[in-house]
Motif scaffolding. Structure first.
Motif, PDB file in Angstrom:
ATOM      1  N   GLY A  39       0.832  -1.185   0.000  1.00  0.00           N
ATOM      2  CA  GLY A  39       0.000   0.000   0.000  1.00  0.00           C
ATOM      3  C   GLY A  39       0.872   1.243   0.000  1.00  0.00           C
ATOM      4  O   GLY A  39       1.871   1.305   0.718  1.00  0.00           O
ATOM      5  N   VAL A  40       0.515   2.230  -0.822  1.00  0.00           N
ATOM      6  CA  VAL A  40       1.257   3.487  -0.884  1.00  0.00           C
ATOM      7  C   VAL A  40       0.300   4.609  -0.505  1.00  0.00           C
ATOM      8  O   VAL A  40      -0.711   4.818  -1.176  1.00  0.00           O
ATOM      9  N   VAL A  41       0.609   5.317   0.581  1.00  0.00           N
ATOM     10  CA  VAL A  41      -0.291   6.351   1.090  1.00  0.00           C
ATOM     11  C   VAL A  41       0.443   7.681   1.201  1.00  0.00           C
ATOM     12  O   VAL A  41       1.672   7.745   1.215  1.00  0.00           O
ATOM     13  N   GLY A  42      -0.343   8.736   1.318  1.00  0.00           N
ATOM     14  CA  GLY A  42       0.197  10.085   1.428  1.00  0.00           C
ATOM     15  C   GLY A  42      -0.817  11.068   0.894  1.00  0.00           C
ATOM     16  O   GLY A  42      -1.768  10.682   0.203  1.00  0.00           O
ATOM     17  N   GLU A  43      -0.628  12.327   1.188  1.00  0.00           N
ATOM     18  CA  GLU A  43      -1.588  13.332   0.752  1.00  0.00           C
ATOM     19  C   GLU A  43      -1.484  13.568  -0.750  1.00  0.00           C
ATOM     20  O   GLU A  43      -0.525  13.132  -1.401  1.00  0.00           O
ATOM     21  N   SER A  44      -2.474  14.252  -1.322  1.00  0.00           N
ATOM     22  CA  SER A  44      -2.481  14.531  -2.758  1.00  0.00           C
ATOM     23  C   SER A  44      -1.222  15.297  -3.157  1.00  0.00           C
ATOM     24  O   SER A  44      -0.807  16.233  -2.476  1.00  0.00           O
ATOM     25  N   ILE A 183     -20.062  -0.325  -2.499  1.00  0.00           N
ATOM     26  CA  ILE A 183     -19.434  -0.872  -3.698  1.00  0.00           C
ATOM     27  C   ILE A 183     -17.925  -1.019  -3.485  1.00  0.00           C
ATOM     28  O   ILE A 183     -17.296  -1.934  -4.007  1.00  0.00           O
ATOM     29  N   GLN A 184     -17.344  -0.118  -2.703  1.00  0.00           N
ATOM     30  CA  GLN A 184     -15.919  -0.216  -2.392  1.00  0.00           C
ATOM     31  C   GLN A 184     -15.587  -1.579  -1.796  1.00  0.00           C
ATOM     32  O   GLN A 184     -14.608  -2.226  -2.184  1.00  0.00           O
ATOM     33  N   ALA A 185     -16.394  -2.010  -0.848  1.00  0.00           N
ATOM     34  CA  ALA A 185     -16.148  -3.297  -0.194  1.00  0.00           C
ATOM     35  C   ALA A 185     -16.196  -4.445  -1.201  1.00  0.00           C
ATOM     36  O   ALA A 185     -15.371  -5.363  -1.145  1.00  0.00           O
ATOM     37  N   GLN A 186     -17.145  -4.401  -2.127  1.00  0.00           N
ATOM     38  CA  GLN A 186     -17.261  -5.452  -3.136  1.00  0.00           C
ATOM     39  C   GLN A 186     -16.019  -5.506  -4.027  1.00  0.00           C
ATOM     40  O   GLN A 186     -15.490  -6.584  -4.306  1.00  0.00           O
ATOM     41  N   ASP A 208      -6.799   6.693   1.524  1.00  0.00           N
ATOM     42  CA  ASP A 208      -7.718   6.211   2.543  1.00  0.00           C
ATOM     43  C   ASP A 208      -7.008   5.165   3.413  1.00  0.00           C
ATOM     44  O   ASP A 208      -6.774   4.034   2.981  1.00  0.00           O
ATOM     45  N   LEU A 209      -6.675   5.533   4.636  1.00  0.00           N
ATOM     46  CA  LEU A 209      -5.905   4.643   5.500  1.00  0.00           C
ATOM     47  C   LEU A 209      -6.687   3.417   5.946  1.00  0.00           C
ATOM     48  O   LEU A 209      -6.111   2.363   6.204  1.00  0.00           O
ATOM     49  N   SER A 210      -8.007   3.529   6.053  1.00  0.00           N
ATOM     50  CA  SER A 210      -8.801   2.360   6.432  1.00  0.00           C
ATOM     51  C   SER A 210      -8.793   1.319   5.322  1.00  0.00           C
ATOM     52  O   SER A 210      -8.786   0.112   5.580  1.00  0.00           O
ATOM     53  N   VAL A 211      -8.776   1.777   4.078  1.00  0.00           N
ATOM     54  CA  VAL A 211      -8.730   0.864   2.937  1.00  0.00           C
ATOM     55  C   VAL A 211      -7.368   0.179   2.859  1.00  0.00           C
ATOM     56  O   VAL A 211      -7.274  -1.037   2.696  1.00  0.00           O
ATOM     57  N   VAL A 212      -6.309   0.970   2.999  1.00  0.00           N
ATOM     58  CA  VAL A 212      -4.965   0.396   2.864  1.00  0.00           C
ATOM     59  C   VAL A 212      -4.665  -0.587   3.998  1.00  0.00           C
ATOM     60  O   VAL A 212      -3.955  -1.576   3.826  1.00  0.00           O
ATOM     61  N   ARG A 213      -5.240  -0.332   5.167  1.00  0.00           N
ATOM     62  CA  ARG A 213      -5.052  -1.254   6.292  1.00  0.00           C
ATOM     63  C   ARG A 213      -5.716  -2.595   6.006  1.00  0.00           C
ATOM     64  O   ARG A 213      -5.201  -3.648   6.394  1.00  0.00           O
ATOM     65  N   HIS A 214      -6.838  -2.566   5.309  1.00  0.00           N
ATOM     66  CA  HIS A 214      -7.607  -3.773   5.023  1.00  0.00           C
ATOM     67  C   HIS A 214      -6.920  -4.657   3.983  1.00  0.00           C
ATOM     68  O   HIS A 214      -6.954  -5.887   4.093  1.00  0.00           O
ATOM     69  N   ILE A 215      -6.281  -4.045   3.003  1.00  0.00           N
ATOM     70  CA  ILE A 215      -5.837  -4.825   1.847  1.00  0.00           C
ATOM     71  C   ILE A 215      -4.326  -5.046   1.782  1.00  0.00           C
ATOM     72  O   ILE A 215      -3.855  -5.945   1.090  1.00  0.00           O
ATOM     73  N   SER A 216      -3.527  -4.262   2.523  1.00  0.00           N
ATOM     74  CA  SER A 216      -2.070  -4.281   2.328  1.00  0.00           C
ATOM     75  C   SER A 216      -1.333  -5.206   3.287  1.00  0.00           C
ATOM     76  O   SER A 216      -1.705  -5.353   4.446  1.00  0.00           O
TER      77      SER A 216
END
Length: 327
Positions: A39-44, A183-186, A208-216
């Motif tokens: 996962g790669v995160v950071g502000e725009s 739909i994101q969850a699907q 989105d840190l919650s998304v990256v935590r789930h998948i990375s």
């Protein structure tokens, strides 16, 4: 034992501007293991998407190396580049703009199959249906155009197209940010299922840190073109070290209204990514900044698998632990 699929060595991508050189990606070193998700995160504007596009050669790098399966693909061209690109694909952020509005679902999915010239005419239709079934697109939608589909189905078309040539590595550039939460969850569950079935390796770009935590499996935090922290996903949320990483995590909204949540506001001017001076680019906004922070910084391993670009990493790390124990 994990095997490295992608390795970046001092990768740089600069863009000339009217006022100087924009350092979009600056001296990035990292590895992505086969079958794993980084996962790669950071502000725009931190360089997440540019990094992904440079890795898969949509953009030519300014300097450094891109290693795929032990092979240097940084400067390959022509037929060799076409073969490399079949091994690496991309799922784009906006599923609508990434699809040709004049092509039906069937035509969009068939395009990479036809361009590759690996399939005979009779095989293409079977391959299209197999891909549509794989990503959950109903057969009745084969003749539909992008404007006739909702966001989730459009993104599934993009995923099917990315999978068409059986790639090893896929850059997912904020693939769920334009979708409704349900739909994101699907789509996330679909990506995880496909990864298990096809042993895919992902680079998942998101804010989105919650998304990256789930998948990375691992998370890389970027700030103004540089990697400031990288470690396993659980470790990052358990023990963030870099002050910027801490600020990102503290900004996550909490649904627990009974717990007091003290947020640390970042103050100071954001450093310009155009002709930046040597040193930590976060120093102007960091309360731990010292004279050493204005010297050239390198990413280093302070614990096994935990890399940080901060000259005061050990000291700040202890402050983080003590703060949490006191809280």
């Amino acid at each position: 034992m994990d095997t490295t699929l992608i390795e970046l060595i001092n990768l740089k991508k600069y863009f000339p501007t009217g006022s100087g050189i924009l350092h979009a990606v600056d001296d990035v070193n990292l590895q992505i293991k086969k079958g794993k998700t980084l996962g790669v995160v950071g502000e725009s504007g931190c360089g997440k998407s540019t990094l992904g596009r440079t890795i898969i050669r949509l953009l030519d790098s300014t300097d450094g190396k891109i290693i795929l399966n032990g092979e240097d693909i940084t400067r390959v061209k022509g037929k060799q580049l076409a073969e490399v690109r079949q091994k690496m694909q991309m799922i784009f952020q906006d599923p609508y703009s990434s699809l040709d509005p004049r092509k039906t679902v069937s035509e969009a999915v068939s395009e990479p199959l036809l361009v590759s010239r690996k399939y005979k005419k009779g095989e293409v239709q079977d391959a299209i249906q197999e891909l549509m079934d794989l990503v959950g697109i109903d057969k009745r939608l084969r003749s539909s155009y992008p404007h006739e589909l909702d966001g989730g189905r459009r993104q599934r078309v993009g995923i099917a197209r990315a999978l068409a040539l059986n790639p090893q590595f896929i850059v997912c550039d904020e693939p769920v940010s334009a979708l409704d939460v349900s739909i994101q969850a699907q789509v996330l569950n679909l990506l995880k299922r496909l990864q298990m079935q096809r042993e895919l390796t992902y680079m998942f770009v998101t804010h989105d840190l919650s998304v990256v935590r789930h998948i990375s499996d691992e998370i890389c935090v970027m700030y103004l073109g540089q990697v400031v922290e990288m470690c396993p996903s659980k470790e990052l949320f358990k023990r963030p070290i870099h002050p910027y990483t801490r600020a990102l995590l503290e900004a996550i909204p909490s649904v627990d209204i009974t717990r007091k949540h003290k947020r640390e506001l970042l103050r100071g001017e954001i450093t310009s990514p155009i002709n930046p001076k040597p040193g930590c680019r976060f120093a102007a906004r960091c309360k731990y900044a010292c004279d050493k922070c204005h010297e050239p910084q390198t990413i280093r391993e302070i614990e096994k698998g935990h890399f940080v670009t901060c000259c005061r990493a050990e000291e700040v790390g202890e402050i983080v632990i003590h703060t949490r124990l006191e809280g």
